[in-house]
Design an enzyme around this catalytic site. Structure first.
Site, PDB file in Angstrom:
ATOM      1  CE  LYS A  49      33.062  40.742  33.622  1.00 55.96           C
ATOM      2  NZ  LYS A  49      32.458  39.432  33.303  1.00 55.96           N
ATOM      3  N   GLY A  50      31.655  44.731  38.917  1.00 55.11           N
ATOM      4  CA  GLY A  50      30.618  44.893  39.950  1.00 55.11           C
ATOM      5  C   GLY A  50      30.131  46.313  40.142  1.00 55.11           C
ATOM      6  CD  GLU A 105      35.595  47.548  44.719  1.00 60.62           C
ATOM      7  OE1 GLU A 105      34.553  47.127  44.195  1.00 60.62           O
ATOM      8  OE2 GLU A 105      36.618  46.849  44.841  1.00 60.62           O
ATOM      9  CG  ASP A 106      31.228  45.394  43.769  1.00 63.41           C
ATOM     10  OD1 ASP A 106      32.289  45.605  44.402  1.00 63.41           O
ATOM     11  OD2 ASP A 106      31.010  44.309  43.185  1.00 63.41           O
ATOM     12  CG  ASP A 109      33.397  40.410  52.029  1.00 60.76           C
ATOM     13  OD1 ASP A 109      32.881  40.497  53.145  1.00 60.76           O
ATOM     14  OD2 ASP A 109      33.508  39.323  51.421  1.00 60.76           O
ATOM     15  CG  PHE A 158      27.366  36.046  48.314  1.00 61.15           C
ATOM     16  CD1 PHE A 158      28.728  36.336  48.262  1.00 61.15           C
ATOM     17  CD2 PHE A 158      26.668  35.944  47.120  1.00 61.15           C
ATOM     18  CE1 PHE A 158      29.379  36.507  47.044  1.00 61.15           C
ATOM     19  CE2 PHE A 158      27.308  36.109  45.897  1.00 61.15           C
ATOM     20  CZ  PHE A 158      28.670  36.394  45.863  1.00 61.15           C
ATOM     21  CB  VAL A 159      23.903  41.035  48.660  1.00 56.03           C
ATOM     22  CG1 VAL A 159      23.433  40.960  50.105  1.00 56.03           C
ATOM     23  CG2 VAL A 159      25.149  41.913  48.541  1.00 56.03           C
ATOM     24  NE  ARG A 171      28.782  40.827  36.454  1.00 56.61           N
ATOM     25  CZ  ARG A 171      29.719  40.811  37.404  1.00 56.61           C
ATOM     26  NH1 ARG A 171      29.634  41.627  38.421  1.00 56.61           N
ATOM     27  NH2 ARG A 171      30.732  39.960  37.345  1.00 56.61           N
TER      28      ARG A 171
HETATM   29  P1  5GP Z   1      37.192  41.983  49.515  1.00 54.43           P
HETATM   30  O1  5GP Z   1      38.586  41.983  48.961  1.00 54.43           O
HETATM   31  O2  5GP Z   1      36.772  43.267  50.148  1.00 54.43           O
HETATM   32  O3  5GP Z   1      36.970  40.803  50.432  1.00 54.43           O
HETATM   33  O4  5GP Z   1      36.279  41.625  48.292  1.00 54.43           O
HETATM   34  C1  5GP Z   1      35.614  42.557  47.542  1.00 54.43           C
HETATM   35  C2  5GP Z   1      35.027  41.876  46.326  1.00 54.43           C
HETATM   36  O5  5GP Z   1      34.443  40.588  46.672  1.00 54.43           O
HETATM   37  C3  5GP Z   1      33.894  42.711  45.792  1.00 54.43           C
HETATM   38  O6  5GP Z   1      34.351  43.685  44.875  1.00 54.43           O
HETATM   39  C4  5GP Z   1      32.998  41.657  45.174  1.00 54.43           C
HETATM   40  O7  5GP Z   1      33.429  41.374  43.860  1.00 54.43           O
HETATM   41  C5  5GP Z   1      33.209  40.423  46.034  1.00 54.43           C
HETATM   42  N1  5GP Z   1      32.142  40.326  47.069  1.00 54.43           N
HETATM   43  C6  5GP Z   1      32.278  40.467  48.392  1.00 54.43           C
HETATM   44  N2  5GP Z   1      31.106  40.301  49.020  1.00 54.43           N
HETATM   45  C7  5GP Z   1      30.196  40.074  48.050  1.00 54.43           C
HETATM   46  C8  5GP Z   1      28.781  39.843  48.062  1.00 54.43           C
HETATM   47  O8  5GP Z   1      28.081  39.825  49.085  1.00 54.43           O
HETATM   48  N3  5GP Z   1      28.193  39.638  46.850  1.00 54.43           N
HETATM   49  C9  5GP Z   1      28.888  39.655  45.667  1.00 54.43           C
HETATM   50  N4  5GP Z   1      28.191  39.445  44.559  1.00 54.43           N
HETATM   51  N5  5GP Z   1      30.222  39.874  45.625  1.00 54.43           N
HETATM   52  C10 5GP Z   1      30.852  40.091  46.808  1.00 54.43           C
END
Ligand code: 5GP
Length: 200
Positions: A49-50, A105-106, A109, A158-159, A171
């Site tokens: 949903k991000g 994507e939102d 990470d 973490f945001v 959200r």
């Molecule tokens: P990745 O697989 O790149 O580690 O994770 C990506 C997902 O982790 C993002 O789509 C999001 O849902 C979550 N995520 C990673 N960092 C953050 C953050 O700083 N804040 C939030 N709310 N979600 C995050």
């Protein structure tokens, strides 16, 4: 005490990206996507949903014809740290063979989720698969993912806001920010996102 009801904005310790800064940057990304994909059969894939708030604003700054679709994924393992093992909760509604796919994507990470998604979609023979992310935390990368379009690089924190949640909250904030420490303390049964352990 002001007597006013507590708002979600009251839970934010620091605004990292204002609504105005996001609006300006999303408009710029929309212009770039419009120029780069002109004359192509484009499908924007919103990762729920991000990315829904980002997607909704981005498409209104795109001036060429585009199709839209959505996917929903969950990552196995701890609530706030990606394990890289992804489960598809909702797949695309229609085939993508021959289309230019832009994953919206939102935040990237570790990159594990996106790496999985990109490979998953590439197997369906699209003309191309690229990535447009609002936020990028390059410090935490574990998989070889470099977004083709990126709104903002941010530090390892973490945001929340502008579509991003903490336990399904925040959200609907119009900006991106960092919650007060008491937000993590409220529910000690959940993992504290490891990126919050850094000093702001
Ligand atoms: P990745 O697989 O790149 O580690 O994770 C990506 C997902 O982790 C993002 O789509 C999001 O849902 C979550 N995520 C990673 N960092 C953050 C953050 O700083 N804040 C939030 N709310 N979600 C995050």
């Amino acid at each position: 005490m002001s007597g006013l009801p507590h708002t979600i904005a009251d839970d934010i310790k620091q605004v990292l990206l204002s609504a105005e800064a996001i609006e300006e940057r999303v408009a710029e990304l929309g212009r770039r996507v419009s120029a780069d994909y002109a004359g192509k059969d484009v499908l924007l894939v919103c990762v729920l949903k991000g990315a829904m708030v980002f997607m909704a604003d981005l498409i209104r700054h795109i001036t060429i014809p585009v199709g839209i679709d959505t996917m929903a994924v969950t990552s196995y393992g701890a609530a706030t740290v990606s394990s890289g093992v992804v489960r598809i909760v909702k797949d695309l509604d229609s085939p993508i063979a021959g289309k230019h796919v832009l994953i919206v994507e939102d935040i990237v990470d570790s990159g594990l989720t996106l790496n999985y998604l990109r490979t998953y979609l590439a197997n369906r023979k699209p003309a191309s698969v690229k990535v447009c992310t609002l936020l990028d935390k390059p410090e935490r990368r574990e998989a070889p993912v470099t977004p083709d379009y990126c709104g903002f690089e941010i530090p390892n924190l973490f945001v929340v806001g502008y579509g991003l949640d903490y336990q399904e909250r925040y959200r609907n904030l119009p900006f991106v920010g960092i919650p007060h420490d008491y937000v993590w303390a409220k529910d000690s049964s959940q993992d504290i996102p490891d990126s919050t352990l850094q000093e702001v």
